[in-house]
Scaffold this motif. Structure first.
Motif, PDB file in Angstrom:
ATOM      1  N   CYS A 220      54.575  83.605  87.955  1.00 18.09           N
ATOM      2  CA  CYS A 220      54.430  84.052  86.696  1.00 18.09           C
ATOM      3  C   CYS A 220      55.754  85.012  86.049  1.00 18.09           C
ATOM      4  CB  CYS A 220      53.161  84.271  86.072  1.00 18.09           C
ATOM      5  SG  CYS A 220      52.656  86.075  87.170  1.00 18.09           S
TER       6      CYS A 220
ATOM      7  N   TYR B 119      49.469  78.232  91.761  1.00 23.63           N
ATOM      8  CA  TYR B 119      48.678  78.310  90.358  1.00 23.63           C
ATOM      9  C   TYR B 119      49.543  78.890  89.326  1.00 23.63           C
ATOM     10  CZ  TYR B 119      45.647  80.706  86.831  1.00 23.63           C
ATOM     11  OH  TYR B 119      45.203  81.302  85.909  1.00 23.63           O
TER      12      TYR B 119
ATOM     13  N   GLN C  79      41.466  83.534  82.957  1.00 20.73           N
ATOM     14  CA  GLN C  79      42.557  83.301  83.623  1.00 20.73           C
ATOM     15  C   GLN C  79      42.644  83.715  85.030  1.00 20.73           C
ATOM     16  OE1 GLN C  79      46.275  84.139  81.364  1.00 20.73           O
ATOM     17  NE2 GLN C  79      47.358  84.527  83.083  1.00 20.73           N
TER      18      GLN C  79
ATOM     19  N   GLN D  64      47.026  75.906  84.483  1.00 19.15           N
ATOM     20  CA  GLN D  64      45.987  76.101  83.423  1.00 19.15           C
ATOM     21  C   GLN D  64      46.741  76.193  82.111  1.00 19.15           C
ATOM     22  OE1 GLN D  64      44.367  80.083  83.394  1.00 19.15           O
ATOM     23  NE2 GLN D  64      42.381  79.297  83.132  1.00 19.15           N
TER      24      GLN D  64
ATOM     25  N   THR E 227      45.626  77.702  78.549  1.00 13.26           N
ATOM     26  CA  THR E 227      44.778  78.617  78.065  1.00 13.26           C
ATOM     27  C   THR E 227      44.511  78.278  76.529  1.00 13.26           C
ATOM     28  OG1 THR E 227      46.414  80.352  77.952  1.00 13.26           O
ATOM     29  CG2 THR E 227      44.894  80.152  79.886  1.00 13.26           C
TER      30      THR E 227
ATOM     31  N   GLY F  76      50.328  78.818  84.714  1.00 15.57           N
ATOM     32  CA  GLY F  76      49.861  78.312  83.309  1.00 15.57           C
ATOM     33  C   GLY F  76      50.741  78.619  82.228  1.00 15.57           C
ATOM     34  N   ARG F  77      49.989  78.170  81.143  1.00 14.14           N
ATOM     35  CA  ARG F  77      50.580  78.392  79.830  1.00 14.14           C
ATOM     36  C   ARG F  77      49.722  78.445  78.552  1.00 14.14           C
ATOM     37  NH1 ARG F  77      54.193  78.517  75.865  1.00 14.14           N
ATOM     38  NH2 ARG F  77      54.023  77.390  74.043  1.00 14.14           N
ATOM     39  N   GLY F  78      50.004  79.442  77.583  1.00 16.00           N
ATOM     40  CA  GLY F  78      49.132  79.564  76.676  1.00 16.00           C
ATOM     41  C   GLY F  78      49.703  78.770  75.332  1.00 16.00           C
TER      42      GLY F  78
ATOM     43  N   GLN G 241      52.196  88.917  82.976  1.00 19.47           N
ATOM     44  CA  GLN G 241      50.952  88.549  83.420  1.00 19.47           C
ATOM     45  C   GLN G 241      50.152  89.409  84.551  1.00 19.47           C
ATOM     46  OE1 GLN G 241      49.424  85.676  81.606  1.00 19.47           O
ATOM     47  NE2 GLN G 241      51.184  86.266  80.392  1.00 19.47           N
TER      48      GLN G 241
ATOM     49  N   GLU H 214      42.346  81.029  75.117  1.00 23.56           N
ATOM     50  CA  GLU H 214      42.907  82.215  74.863  1.00 23.56           C
ATOM     51  C   GLU H 214      44.000  82.190  73.308  1.00 23.56           C
ATOM     52  OE1 GLU H 214      46.437  82.951  77.615  1.00 23.56           O
ATOM     53  OE2 GLU H 214      46.477  85.153  77.247  1.00 23.56           O
TER      54      GLU H 214
HETATM   55  N1  TRP Z   1      48.240  83.862  79.732  1.00 21.85           N
HETATM   56  C1  TRP Z   1      49.301  82.883  79.915  1.00 21.85           C
HETATM   57  C2  TRP Z   1      50.129  82.608  78.554  1.00 21.85           C
HETATM   58  O1  TRP Z   1      49.938  83.303  77.853  1.00 21.85           O
HETATM   59  C3  TRP Z   1      49.172  81.658  80.435  1.00 21.85           C
HETATM   60  C4  TRP Z   1      48.330  81.416  81.870  1.00 21.85           C
HETATM   61  C5  TRP Z   1      47.241  81.018  82.195  1.00 21.85           C
HETATM   62  C6  TRP Z   1      49.381  81.720  82.960  1.00 21.85           C
HETATM   63  N2  TRP Z   1      47.116  81.124  83.502  1.00 21.85           N
HETATM   64  C7  TRP Z   1      48.384  81.393  84.086  1.00 21.85           C
HETATM   65  C8  TRP Z   1      50.782  82.220  83.266  1.00 21.85           C
HETATM   66  C9  TRP Z   1      48.739  81.708  85.384  1.00 21.85           C
HETATM   67  C10 TRP Z   1      50.855  82.407  84.591  1.00 21.85           C
HETATM   68  C11 TRP Z   1      50.125  82.082  85.477  1.00 21.85           C
HETATM   69  O2  TRP Z   1      51.288  82.066  78.869  1.00 21.85           O
END
Ligand code: TRP
Length: 512
Positions: free
Chosen positions: A238, A89, A212, A124, A126, A91-93, A242, A129
């Motif tokens: 990550c 898992y 998240q 994910q 976000t 993600g990226r904002g 994070q 976010e």
């Molecule tokens: N909050 C992270 C950001 O701003 C985005 C993110 C959501 C994320 N879920 C994650 C990053 C899981 C790493 C792992 O980039």
């Protein structure tokens, strides 16, 4: 040179998901972060074990300590060695139109993990976010999420085993149920301590961390992993900023009946103008974007890359470069794959045999084709292709196949059993495939993921772990679960005894 005000000079380093700034010396003290956050450093032994169980040479990010910290990665590896799968898992904002090289780092690494371990992945975006924290309209964040997803897909993720989702679009019952359960476990005071919320934080921000946190539990994705919170363990690659989100997640995991997610965490990618934190999306000369042309790449590196080389050719020849602060050198550590070549460059540049202009040229030669290839791949990611990644009803059959292929390879058991007249196992396969349709899916008491390997060893490990992790001792569900496990074990033992007795009888009959 970056200039710092007096105030900043005295300041301590700050690392939160929204704010990264270096300490007084302009550097991030990673050892201190590991101490403060309470994670562990990744050691050689762990890297070797990963190479052994995946039969894959470690990614340069791992070999070179760029992904340097972890939480329970060793446990994921131990389980994997025994045949237990997991899911990834990350993600990226989505706050900017295009990604810069620093944004690619976790995705390139995740892609390697996915290929090496052959596991499914959820990503994910976000959009919520970024809407809550930035001066952006929600509609723009949602659009950016899709735009960014094209760049993410262009990293080469397997569309059959990768599910990309944006919060504002995917939010579904299973996801929400996890969120409220997590939210109930964290007080406002704790959230203030972890994330630094104040009375001025809008309540969307305060409520965001469970969003998240939730994808750390597989039942957020019933179409892929079924409805059981313990069907699969989760590994999260990550950047270390994070960590607070997942520290919180790990703190509540057991209370909501899930496993703690494991983490593998990276250093920050140094900004073009020098390492004092992350690259800033608002200063275009502080970063190289995946949309930059060859000419822009060359110009930016030559003009803006912070150099640790001597101020004049003579000085460089005399003293060599300070590799500790030199950005071209640091970036090559990320993107030049050839270990030998990298070592040679370090020696020559560090000793003064190589000049700043030369190392910058090497960097240009490494980055230009990398970025151009990315652009070519991105051009192939049409809306239709993207829809495959985003499809929330993606037929999970591919996951079953994926696991089956693995099971076959590693244990040679599944197919043999399935075709070999083992009715119990045939039933299991049929039941699983039935469940894939998600009609009346219920909790699988065995704790087996849909399609996850089912070697006997694996089932045993699962059971032991379920017993160990039983929620609160004496709670109704724990007692029920324990009784169920006990009854199943007794039934099995009785069957075994009966079989043995029958055999014994048969043997005696034969004798007579
Ligand atoms: N909050 C992270 C950001 O701003 C985005 C993110 C959501 C994320 N879920 C994650 C990053 C899981 C790493 C792992 O980039």
């Amino acid at each position: 040179m970056t200039t710092t005000t007096e105030e900043e000079e005295e300041s301590e380093q700050v690392v939160t998901p929204w704010d990264v700034s270096a300490g007084a010396d302009g550097k991030i003290d990673y050892a201190k972060l590991v101490r403060e956050f309470g994670c562990s450093e990744i050691d050689k032994n762990l890297i070797e074990r990963i190479e052994m169980c995946t039969q894959t040479k470690a990614h340069p990010f791992l070999r070179r300590g760029l992904f340097f910290a972890h939480r329970e990665l060793d446990e994921i590896v131990t389980a994997y060695e025994k045949g237990e799968k997991f899911y990834l898992y990350t993600g990226r904002g989505p706050s900017s139109e295009s990604l810069h090289l620093g944004h690619l780092v976790p995705f390139q690494f995740t892609k390697w993990l996915q290929d090496a371990f052959k596991v499914p992945l959820v990503i994910q975006l976000t959009d919520d976010e970024k809407f809550l924290w930035k001066d952006l309209q929600l509609e723009d964040c949602r659009r950016l999420a899709r735009e960014n997803a094209k760049d993410i897909a262009a990293c080469g993720f397997n569309p059959e085993t990768t599910f990309i989702f944006a919060d504002a679009s995917y939010m579904c019952s299973s996801f929400y149920v996890n969120m409220v359960k997590i939210a109930k476990c964290v007080t406002f005071n704790q959230a203030k301590g972890i994330f630094g919320f104040t009375g001025d934080s809008n309540i969307g921000q305060i409520g965001f961390p469970p969003v998240q946190a939730a994808p750390s539990f597989p039942d957020c994705f019933p179409h892929m992993f079924g409805m059981n919170k313990k069907s699969l363990k989760c590994l999260i690659p990550c950047a270390i900023d994070q960590d607070p989100y997942f520290r919180m997640t790990r703190d509540v995991s057991h209370r909501i009946g899930g496993y703690k997610p494991a983490l593998v965490e990276s250093r920050f990618f140094p900004a073009l103008k020098g390492e004092s934190g992350k690259m800033s999306a608002s200063d275009p000369t502080s970063a190289i974007y995946v949309t930059d042309t060859a000419k822009e790449i060359k110009n930016k590196i030559n003009k803006h890359a912070f150099s640790g080389g001597g101020a004049t050719i003579e000085e460089q020849r005399e003293n060599g470069a300070n590799l500790e602060v030199d950005v071209p050198w640091k970036w090559l550590n990320f993107f030049l794959e050839d270990d030998e070549k990298l070592k040679e460059i370090g020696e020559k540049y560090g000793s003064g045999e190589m000049l700043t202009g030369e190392i910058k040229q090497i960097l240009v030669d490494v980055l230009t084709p990398m970025v151009e290839d990315h652009q070519k791949r991105r051009a192939l990611v049409t809306d239709e292709v993207l829809d495959v990644y985003f499809n929330p009803t993606k037929t999970p059959k591919v996951f079953l196949d994926l696991f089956r292929e693995y099971e076959e390879k590693e244990f040679g058991k599944w197919e043999k059993k399935k075709g070999g007249g083992d009715s119990e196992n045939d039933d299991l396969c049929a039941a699983l495939e039935e469940k894939m349709k998600l009609e009346g899916a219920t909790e699988n008491e065995e704790g087996c993921a849909i399609g996850a390997p089912k070697s006997e060893d694996w089932l045993r490990i699962r059971k032991e772990r379920m017993q160990r992790d039983a929620p609160t001792e004496g709670s109704k569900s724990a007692l029920k679960k324990a009784a169920k496990i006990k009854a199943a074990a007794e039934k099995k033992a009785a069957e075994k005894a009966a079989k043995a007795a029958a055999r014994g009888e048969a043997a005696t009959c034969n004798k007579n």
